[in-house]
Scaffold this active site. Structure first.
Site, PDB file in Angstrom:
ATOM      1  N   SER A 131       7.955  -4.799   6.521  1.00 37.16           N
ATOM      2  CA  SER A 131       7.572  -5.752   7.574  1.00 37.16           C
ATOM      3  C   SER A 131       8.417  -7.024   7.570  1.00 37.16           C
ATOM      4  O   SER A 131       7.903  -8.141   7.456  1.00 37.16           O
ATOM      5  CB  SER A 131       6.097  -6.088   7.419  1.00 37.16           C
ATOM      6  OG  SER A 131       5.351  -4.910   7.352  1.00 37.16           O
ATOM      7  N   ARG A 160       0.845  -1.188   0.000  1.00 37.98           N
ATOM      8  CA  ARG A 160       0.000   0.000   0.000  1.00 37.98           C
ATOM      9  C   ARG A 160       0.883   1.242   0.000  1.00 37.98           C
ATOM     10  O   ARG A 160       1.936   1.254   0.633  1.00 37.98           O
ATOM     11  CB  ARG A 160      -0.845  -0.034   1.262  1.00 37.98           C
ATOM     12  CG  ARG A 160      -2.017   0.870   1.238  1.00 37.98           C
ATOM     13  CD  ARG A 160      -2.861   0.766   2.489  1.00 37.98           C
ATOM     14  NE  ARG A 160      -3.875  -0.253   2.397  1.00 37.98           N
ATOM     15  CZ  ARG A 160      -4.110  -1.159   3.321  1.00 37.98           C
ATOM     16  NH1 ARG A 160      -3.379  -1.213   4.390  1.00 37.98           N
ATOM     17  NH2 ARG A 160      -5.077  -2.024   3.183  1.00 37.98           N
ATOM     18  N   ASP A 194       6.187  -3.266  10.753  1.00 35.11           N
ATOM     19  CA  ASP A 194       4.729  -3.063  10.883  1.00 35.11           C
ATOM     20  C   ASP A 194       4.258  -3.085  12.335  1.00 35.11           C
ATOM     21  O   ASP A 194       3.275  -2.421  12.687  1.00 35.11           O
ATOM     22  CB  ASP A 194       3.928  -4.061  10.021  1.00 35.11           C
ATOM     23  CG  ASP A 194       4.320  -5.511  10.248  1.00 35.11           C
ATOM     24  OD1 ASP A 194       5.278  -5.767  11.015  1.00 35.11           O
ATOM     25  OD2 ASP A 194       3.665  -6.393   9.658  1.00 35.11           O
TER      26      ASP A 194
HETATM   27  C1  G6P Z   1      -0.792  -3.598   9.113  1.00 32.88           C
HETATM   28  C2  G6P Z   1      -0.048  -3.078   7.954  1.00 32.88           C
HETATM   29  C3  G6P Z   1       0.471  -4.105   7.050  1.00 32.88           C
HETATM   30  C4  G6P Z   1       0.927  -5.186   7.963  1.00 32.88           C
HETATM   31  C5  G6P Z   1      -0.331  -5.820   8.372  1.00 32.88           C
HETATM   32  C6  G6P Z   1      -0.242  -7.180   8.957  1.00 32.88           C
HETATM   33  O1  G6P Z   1      -1.854  -2.859   9.320  1.00 32.88           O
HETATM   34  O2  G6P Z   1      -0.404  -1.854   7.473  1.00 32.88           O
HETATM   35  O3  G6P Z   1       1.351  -3.733   6.135  1.00 32.88           O
HETATM   36  O4  G6P Z   1       1.940  -5.984   7.543  1.00 32.88           O
HETATM   37  O5  G6P Z   1      -1.096  -4.955   9.131  1.00 32.88           O
HETATM   38  O6  G6P Z   1      -1.354  -7.806   8.454  1.00 32.88           O
HETATM   39  P1  G6P Z   1      -1.443  -8.766   7.173  1.00 32.88           P
HETATM   40  O7  G6P Z   1      -2.578  -9.631   7.582  1.00 32.88           O
HETATM   41  O8  G6P Z   1      -1.717  -7.914   6.010  1.00 32.88           O
HETATM   42  O9  G6P Z   1      -0.156  -9.495   7.133  1.00 32.88           O
HETATM   43  C1  BGC Z   2       8.377 -10.494   9.938  1.00 35.86           C
HETATM   44  C2  BGC Z   2       8.136  -9.353  10.885  1.00 35.86           C
HETATM   45  C3  BGC Z   2       6.759  -8.816  10.717  1.00 35.86           C
HETATM   46  C4  BGC Z   2       5.757  -9.899  10.808  1.00 35.86           C
HETATM   47  C5  BGC Z   2       4.345  -9.437  10.643  1.00 35.86           C
HETATM   48  C6  BGC Z   2       7.293 -11.506  10.048  1.00 35.86           C
HETATM   49  O1  BGC Z   2       7.453 -12.492   9.129  1.00 35.86           O
HETATM   50  O2  BGC Z   2       9.608 -11.102  10.189  1.00 35.86           O
HETATM   51  O3  BGC Z   2       9.087  -8.346  10.684  1.00 35.86           O
HETATM   52  O4  BGC Z   2       6.533  -7.867  11.707  1.00 35.86           O
HETATM   53  O5  BGC Z   2       6.028 -10.898   9.880  1.00 35.86           O
HETATM   54  O6  BGC Z   2       4.126  -8.865   9.421  1.00 35.86           O
END
Ligand code: G6P
Ligand code: BGC
Ligand code: G6P
Ligand code: BGC
Length: 926
Positions: free
Chosen positions: A592, A528, A646
């Site tokens: 992340s 995003r 994140d």
């Molecule tokens: C957040 C972020 C994402 C993040 C995510 C984890 O709100 O803005 O970039 O990595 O939540 O959730 P997801 O389910 O998308 O891995």
């Molecule tokens: C990453 C982290 C991240 C998490 C959630 C993991 O795989 O190593 O840095 O915070 O995923 O997105």
């Protein structure tokens, strides 16, 4: 008897006076109905636990039979007139049928009222005889135990006896689990083994027996030795049981209605005498006015009184009349039969040792009639309250419902059932109630319940290693606390699995941030790009616009250069759309993945995780890589001020709304957490003052082998098939990228072993990634969950039976529950660390949370909160869902970083005043 036998007027008056309190006016009955209704509602409330007279016990039976139940089961049926042992064979499909073989055994009075051990030894002795008789002693069959007493249940196979009722009073049983007692007795005998799968009340057994014939049967009524009712209640109304979807059967235990005195005004002196002479004085007051065990006793008390008044038996109270229990329900029923001539009534009385005249028999018959009619009217008033409640639950004007009924009083008494029905009609006119007599007793229903429970039991046994006890969770919590300590220490950090990375973020937002920023958000389900405008007129406000960009798999798995070119291209497109290509806005980069940082605008990728595997990035600074890609394009410029994980973005986003937020938690594609640590504990960064946010990177917990004892064969298989074998082992047990696949692997193995889909396996089911975490979430929605399961499994080519769907739902629950429990353990370790850091007895804190699994799964959040609070009882934790993703938080970090750099030359010249109100604030943030 001469037909002319009539009572003298004086006799009539005295008789009428004695019997008047038994004639309940319609208004009185309506009052009983309404009071019962109020007690039903109260019993469902959390605050009523242990206080309510009508206990409203959850039974953990969540559906009525659907015809797919099958198998061979044993059933015990204890607590009514007869103790029965049964063998029940159930066939499903088109030729569905139930075959039953049973044997009645006596339970002598001295055993009913002896010790608990003697009672259960006797039961096991009877089972042994039955198994011998049927020639099935070697088979360890699943057993359903109908136990017709009030039991508090925490699952289908556990039932703690609240208190004995009716004729039982064995010692050392109240407060104990009757299933455990039965198991113990089987062990003591050491001759055979049984698999005790379910314990059910007779009302529930009856509802299920009748439900097999009529799917509209959602109420079970017993009017027998005792009196009770059960019904299917909406989960959302049952406060003490987790979950809001679907229904669960509630055993009302309405026999105790009135134990708080609320119907004392309609109890007669005879009711009080019966109560005082009973095994449980003061208890089961409604039951003592309505059930077979006591009606005869009430009649006897009246007869004694009338004899004393000289109205009966020539004023002579015989030995027989003094005997408690002479009037059994069957005699009452016979005496009241319309077909019986008075002469025959006299004969019955004679059999009971009561020498009567014609007038005596008229009076006795009338007394019996009045007492049983009152019982039926009262029972009808109670039932009217239940059907009315069902009607309101369904939100319909008219309700059609079936009540499954059993019990000697209902079956044998000539008028009871008619009066009962009339009363319900009168008091619940909007309900059309069909009464279905249970022909086969509760044993059949118990076997049907056992059939469903057995399947789930098998899965439980099969997935035993996935069910983690609180003891294990506390152990995991202690292990993680050690890992945190290692990660923070200079000596152990290089070899530590959990990296505990300093982030150079020293505080959550303080409200002074402002400006116009770009945030990139890469690494979760979506890539995003956002524009975040933080303005600071009267109040701080944030405006955000965002765009989602695709990141194709070949880019995620290609070269690093291509990946960052792609990011730079998307950023260019975004700036174009925003018409800011000519501006050099500060950029916050939510990246992340685990990055080592020595300052805010640097991030050296330690290793890729989740779906990413682009070459040449590990070991490099992602800020430099992105800058390079932007420069190469040359069509716009950007100033990357901060790279944040994140978790950190989430903590900052939530910190914007709640100043207490000091933990950021992600349960999404991956899993991770960050928290504010004391500088004095962070060896890797100079200085001891204040705090800094640590990105724990807990996904790597276990990479050094420390979780091997709780990893299962399925976890190992997931790891082997992943992009990063041997890494992120905790993450692979917890997060959304792996959960669906974990369930798929389990389903395949279960199908191969014939435990599912009748052993059928389809190519779709064998395809990696075909079962997604969003499917787990859909299937666990308890209301539509089973339909969803059917839909999803059908798409995978299997033709699931209803039982298959229940089983798959159960597998999903076990896997997702384990995930929530594991996160509660690691989060618990962080909370304990925070509490110890603060040196407080009780921690009050907020955890900012984000991630698709946490947000989309219907039960996950609640389970996580519950387990966390259990594991860390001395804390008050608020879980705050991040509504706007990490981008907003990243912008907050960027705002402060930007202000610091842009004002660094300025503040040298600023007077101290301005410095205090402005710059010092920024400097304290970083
Ligand atoms: C957040 C972020 C994402 C993040 C995510 C984890 O709100 O803005 O970039 O990595 O939540 O959730 P997801 O389910 O998308 O891995
Ligand atoms: C990453 C982290 C991240 C998490 C959630 C993991 O795989 O190593 O840095 O915070 O995923 O997105
Ligand atoms: C059912 C059961 C019994 C139960 C009974 C109530 O069908 O199989 O175990 O307790 O009815 O009737 P009773 O009159 O025997 O108490
Ligand atoms: C018990 C109930 C039971 C009823 C009918 C009552 O005494 O408390 O559990 O359902 O009798 O047998």
């Amino acid at each position: 008897c001469p037909k002319s036998s009539i009572l003298l007027a004086a006799q009539r008056r005295r008789l009428d006076a004695a019997l008047a309190p038994f004639l309940l006016a319609p208004d009185t009955l309506r009052e009983v109905r309404d009071k019962m209704r109020a007690e039903l509602e109260y019993g469902l409330k959390r605050e009523a636990q242990g206080k309510a007279t009508v206990k409203m016990l959850p039974t953990y039976v969540c559906g009525t039979p659907d015809g797919t139940e099958k198998g061979k089961f044993l059933a015990l049926d204890l607590g009514g007139t007869n103790f029965r042992v049964l063998l029940v064979k159930i066939k499903s499909g088109r030729k569905r049928s139930v075959q039953m073989y049973n044997k009645i055994f006596a339970i002598p009075l001295e055993i009913m009222q002896g010790t608990g051990e003697e009672l259960f030894d006797h039961i096991v002795q009877c089972i042994a005889e039955f198994l011998e008789y049927m020639g099935i002693k070697g088979a360890c069959l699943p057993l359903g135990f109908t136990f017709s007493f009030p039991c508090r249940q925490a699952s289908i196979d556990k039932g703690t006896l609240v208190g004995w009722t009716k004729g039982f009073k064995a010692t050392d049983c109240e407060g104990e689990d009757v299933v455990d007692m039965l198991r113990e007795a089987i062990r003591r005998r050491n001759e055979f083994d049984l698999d005790i799968v379910a314990v059910v009340n007779d009302t529930v057994g009856t509802m299920m027996t009748c439900g097999y014939e009529d799917p509209n049967c959602e109420i079970g009524l017993i009017a027998g030795t005792g009196s009770n009712v059960c019904y299917m209640e909406d989960m959302k109304n049952i406060e003490i049981v987790e979950g809001n979807e679907g229904k669960m059967c509630i055993n009302t235990e309405w026999g105790a209605f009135g134990d708080n005195g609320c119907i004392d005004h309609i109890r007669t002196k005879y009711d009080r005498e019966v109560d005082e002479g009973s095994l449980n004085p003061g208890k089961q007051r409604y039951e003592k006015m309505t059930s077979g065990m006591y009606l005869g006793e009430i009649v006897r008390q009246i007869l004694i009184d009338l004899t004393k008044q000289g109205l009966l038996f020539r004023g002579h109270i015989s030995e027989s009349l003094r005997k408690r229990g002479i009037f059994e329900t069957k005699f009452l029923s016979q005496i009241e039969s319309d077909r019986l001539a008075l002469l025959q009534v006299r004969r019955i009385l004679q059999q009971l040792g009561l020498d009567s005249t014609c007038e005596d028999s008229i009076i006795v018959k009338e007394v019996c009639g009045v007492v049983s009619r009152r019982a039926a009217r009262l029972c009808g008033a109670g039932l009217a309250a239940i059907v009315e409640k069902k009607r309101e639950n369904r939100g319909v004007e008219h309700l059609q419902i079936t009540v499954g009924v059993d019990g000697t009083l209902y079956k044998l008494h000539p008028h009871f059932s008619t009066v009962l029905r009339e009363t319900v009609k009168e008091l619940a006119p909007q309900c059309d109630v069909t009464f279905l007599l249970s022909e086969d007793g509760s044993g059949k229903g118990a076997a049907l319940i056992t059939a469903v429970a057995k399947r789930l039991h098998n899965i439980d046994k099969y997935l035993y290693a996935m069910r983690l006890s609180d003891e294990t969770l506390l152990d995991v919590m202690a292990r993680f606390r050690r890992e945190m300590k290692n990660g923070l220490s200079r000596d152990f950090n290089p070899t530590a699995a959990v990296k505990m990375l300093p982030t150079f973020v020293r505080s959550i937002p303080d409200g002074s941030e402002k400006g116009d920023f770009i945030a990139l958000d890469l690494g979760g389900s979506y890539f995003r790009i956002l524009r975040v405008k933080v303005s600071h007129e009267k109040k701080q406000t944030v405006q955000m616009e965002s765009e989602i960009y695709n990141t194709p798999e070949d880019i995620m798995h290609g070269s690093g250069t291509r990946l960052f070119d792609h990011v730079a291209e998307c950023l260019g497109d975004f700036m174009e759309k925003q018409q800011i290509k000519d501006k050099k806005l500060p950029v916050g980069f939510t990246f992340s993945f685990p990055c080592r940082q020595t300052k805010l605008d640097e991030g050296i990728l330690i290793t890729w995780t989740k779906r990413f595997k682009a070459s040449g990035v590990e070991g490099a600074d992602v800020v430099k890589l992105l800058n390079k890609a932007i420069k190469k394009r040359g069509d716009y410029d950007a100033d990357i001020m901060a790279v944040v994980n994140d978790t950190v973005g989430t903590m900052m986003t939530c910190g914007f709304d709640d100043q207490r937020c000091e933990v950021g938690l992600i349960i999404g594609t991956g899993t991770n957490a960050c928290y504010m640590e004391e500088m004095r504990h962070i060896d890797l960064v100079e200085g001891d003052e204040g705090r800094m946010c640590i990105n724990t990177e807990w996904g790597a917990f276990g990479d050094d082998g420390s979780l091997e004892d709780i990893r299962t064969e399925f976890d190992r298989e997931i790891d082997r098939g992943s992009l990063n074998p041997g890494k992120q082992l905790f993450e692979k047990m917890v997060s959304g990228l792996y959960m669906g696949e974990l369930v798929r692997l389990i389903l395949v193995k279960m199908a191969k072993e014939g435990l599912l889909f009748e052993g059928r396996i389809t190519p779709e089911l064998l395809t990696k990634g075909k079962f997604e975490t969003k499917h787990v979430s859909a299937i666990e929605k308890s209301k539509e969950g089973l339909n969803k399961a059917k839909e999803i499994l059908t798409r995978l080519g299997v033709e699931p039976s209803h039982e298959d769907c229940i089983a798959v739902q159960h597998v999903c629950t076990i896997v997702s529950f384990r995930s929530a429990n594991l996160v509660a353990s690691t989060l618990g370790a962080i909370l304990n660390q925070l509490r110890d850091n603060k040196g407080v007895g009780r921690l009050r804190t907020t955890v900012g949370v984000d991630g698709s699994l946490y947000k989309m799964h219907p039960q996950y959040a609640r389970r996580l909160h519950k387990t966390t609070r259990r594991l860390v009882p001395d804390s008050e934790v608020r879980f705050l869902l991040s509504e706007s993703g990490s981008g907003k938080g990243a912008a907050m970090v960027t705002a402060v970083a930007y202000r610091r750099t842009s004002s660094s030359w300025l503040h040298l010249f600023l007077p101290l005043q301005a410095d205090q109100s402005g710059c010092c604030k920024f400097l304290s943030v970083f």
